[in-house]
Design a protein around this motif. Structure first.
Motif, PDB file in Angstrom:
ATOM      1  N   TYR A  30       0.843  -1.197   0.000  1.00  0.00           N
ATOM      2  CA  TYR A  30       0.000   0.000   0.000  1.00  0.00           C
ATOM      3  C   TYR A  30       0.876   1.244   0.000  1.00  0.00           C
ATOM      4  O   TYR A  30       1.959   1.248   0.595  1.00  0.00           O
ATOM      5  CB  TYR A  30      -0.880   0.055   1.254  1.00  0.00           C
ATOM      6  CG  TYR A  30      -1.923  -1.024   1.371  1.00  0.00           C
ATOM      7  CD1 TYR A  30      -3.252  -0.781   1.052  1.00  0.00           C
ATOM      8  CD2 TYR A  30      -1.586  -2.291   1.847  1.00  0.00           C
ATOM      9  CE1 TYR A  30      -4.221  -1.768   1.188  1.00  0.00           C
ATOM     10  CE2 TYR A  30      -2.542  -3.287   1.984  1.00  0.00           C
ATOM     11  CZ  TYR A  30      -3.858  -3.020   1.652  1.00  0.00           C
ATOM     12  OH  TYR A  30      -4.810  -3.995   1.792  1.00  0.00           O
ATOM     13  N   LYS A  31       0.394   2.272  -0.641  1.00  0.00           N
ATOM     14  CA  LYS A  31       1.058   3.570  -0.508  1.00  0.00           C
ATOM     15  C   LYS A  31       0.243   4.438   0.439  1.00  0.00           C
ATOM     16  O   LYS A  31      -0.985   4.321   0.519  1.00  0.00           O
ATOM     17  CB  LYS A  31       1.206   4.260  -1.861  1.00  0.00           C
ATOM     18  CG  LYS A  31      -0.070   4.867  -2.429  1.00  0.00           C
ATOM     19  CD  LYS A  31       0.260   5.802  -3.591  1.00  0.00           C
ATOM     20  CE  LYS A  31      -1.009   6.465  -4.141  1.00  0.00           C
ATOM     21  NZ  LYS A  31      -0.713   7.499  -5.142  1.00  0.00           N
ATOM     22  N   HIS A  32       0.940   5.283   1.166  1.00  0.00           N
ATOM     23  CA  HIS A  32       0.270   6.199   2.089  1.00  0.00           C
ATOM     24  C   HIS A  32       0.006   7.509   1.366  1.00  0.00           C
ATOM     25  O   HIS A  32       0.887   8.066   0.721  1.00  0.00           O
ATOM     26  CB  HIS A  32       1.143   6.453   3.318  1.00  0.00           C
ATOM     27  CG  HIS A  32       0.503   7.354   4.326  1.00  0.00           C
ATOM     28  ND1 HIS A  32       0.828   8.679   4.446  1.00  0.00           N
ATOM     29  CD2 HIS A  32      -0.471   7.119   5.246  1.00  0.00           C
ATOM     30  CE1 HIS A  32       0.106   9.222   5.410  1.00  0.00           C
ATOM     31  NE2 HIS A  32      -0.693   8.299   5.908  1.00  0.00           N
ATOM     32  N   GLN A  33      -1.230   7.981   1.455  1.00  0.00           N
ATOM     33  CA  GLN A  33      -1.593   9.232   0.789  1.00  0.00           C
ATOM     34  C   GLN A  33      -2.540  10.022   1.680  1.00  0.00           C
ATOM     35  O   GLN A  33      -3.655   9.585   1.951  1.00  0.00           O
ATOM     36  CB  GLN A  33      -2.269   8.949  -0.552  1.00  0.00           C
ATOM     37  CG  GLN A  33      -2.673  10.208  -1.323  1.00  0.00           C
ATOM     38  CD  GLN A  33      -3.115   9.890  -2.731  1.00  0.00           C
ATOM     39  OE1 GLN A  33      -2.370   9.310  -3.514  1.00  0.00           O
ATOM     40  NE2 GLN A  33      -4.343  10.260  -3.065  1.00  0.00           N
ATOM     41  N   GLY A  34      -2.080  11.172   2.125  1.00  0.00           N
ATOM     42  CA  GLY A  34      -2.919  11.998   2.995  1.00  0.00           C
ATOM     43  C   GLY A  34      -3.117  11.332   4.339  1.00  0.00           C
ATOM     44  O   GLY A  34      -2.189  11.210   5.138  1.00  0.00           O
TER      45      GLY A  34
END
Length: 283
Positions: A141-145
């Motif tokens: 997963y990528k972290h965004q916000g």
């Protein structure tokens, strides 16, 4: 009552109707139809009264005033035609833009799915040794916000390998727990049976997650390891999250996962960076 009083009465009714927001919005939305209706009624009355000697206003009879009334209602009809044509053009423009937007959204989704497949294939290539049956899965997963977006995942069981656009909150589930603590590890989770009461209680004791979310998760993992991914080149937040999980209660071990991450760290970070760059084009 003279003819002019009927017009004043009509104007009064319109003013009363427009004083209510719901009615005002309705008249605004159907202004062309309203003008057409009023004009039609007016022209009908003129047709009936055009030869009448009855007083319309002051000393003017209907017979004398009908030409002015005809002009008034003709203007109203042309106004309704103009408004209707304008709305028609606006609707066509909106429909065209809406169609383009739908088409664009479909293209974006197809790109996301293709990027997901690309990332998933790389996960399998990097961690092939982890898979011993159909009950294991690895996700990145990528972290965004304030949330996480799934970049890719691989499981030999197709039911566990499906793309999802669900976005985990950074405080939700074991993913959120791992994000806030650097890692998360559980083993021995009870098997989901019937309503999953024991499984839900087990998970709620270890992280913040709703029963509703637990019910909708396809893969009810019984052992799981979560770790942040960080190239440690800056003081910023980690780049993303990697999740090792299995439907077997003791399959996932912390040592094996840490060893896999350590051995493949450069490849994982490169994959994560490339996928984030690709996904950014679809945002």
């Amino acid at each position: 009552m003279s003819g002019i009083n009927y017009f004043f009465l009509l104007i009064l009714i319109i003013l009363i109707l427009t004083s209510f927001k719901q009615t005002r919005n309705f008249l605004k939305q159907f202004s062309a139809e309203f003008l057409t209706g009023v004009s039609t009624i007016g022209l009908t009355i003129i047709g009936i009264m055009s030869n009448s000697e009855k007083i319309f206003v002051n000393n003017y009879t209907w017979k004398e005033a009908w030409i002015y009334l005809l002009l008034l209602f003709a203007i109203m009809i042309f106004a309704s035609i103009f408004i209707g044509a304008k709305k028609s053009l606006e609707n066509r423009s909106f429909q065209s833009l809406n169609s383009e937007n739908i088409k664009l959204q479909k293209e974006i989704k197809s790109y996301k799915v293709e990027y997901y497949k690309l990332c998933s294939n790389n996960i399998y290539r990097l961690f092939n040794s982890f898979y011993s049956s159909g009950g294991e899965r690895i996700s990145i997963y990528k972290h965004q916000g304030d949330h996480f977006i799934l970049l890719g995942r691989y499981a030999k069981n197709p039911a566990f390998n499906k793309y999802t656009d669900y976005q985990y909150s950074e405080n939700e589930g074991l993913i959120g727990h791992g994000w806030n603590n650097g890692e998360a590890f559980i083993t021995g989770a009870p098997k989901w049976t019937k309503s999953g009461k024991e499984y839900k209680q087990f998970m709620r004791e270890r992280c913040t997650i709703s029963d509703k979310r637990l019910r909708t998760i396809t893969m009810k993992s019984r052992s799981l390891f979560v770790s942040t991914l960080n190239d440690e080149s800056t003081a910023e937040n980690p780049d993303g999250i990697i999740v090792f999980e299995s439907t077997q209660p003791t399959k996932v071990t912390k040592n094996e996962c840490l060893d896999l991450i350590s051995t493949k760290k450069d490849d994982i970070l490169t994959l994560l960076k490339n996928m984030k760059d690709l996904m950014r084009k679809t945002e």
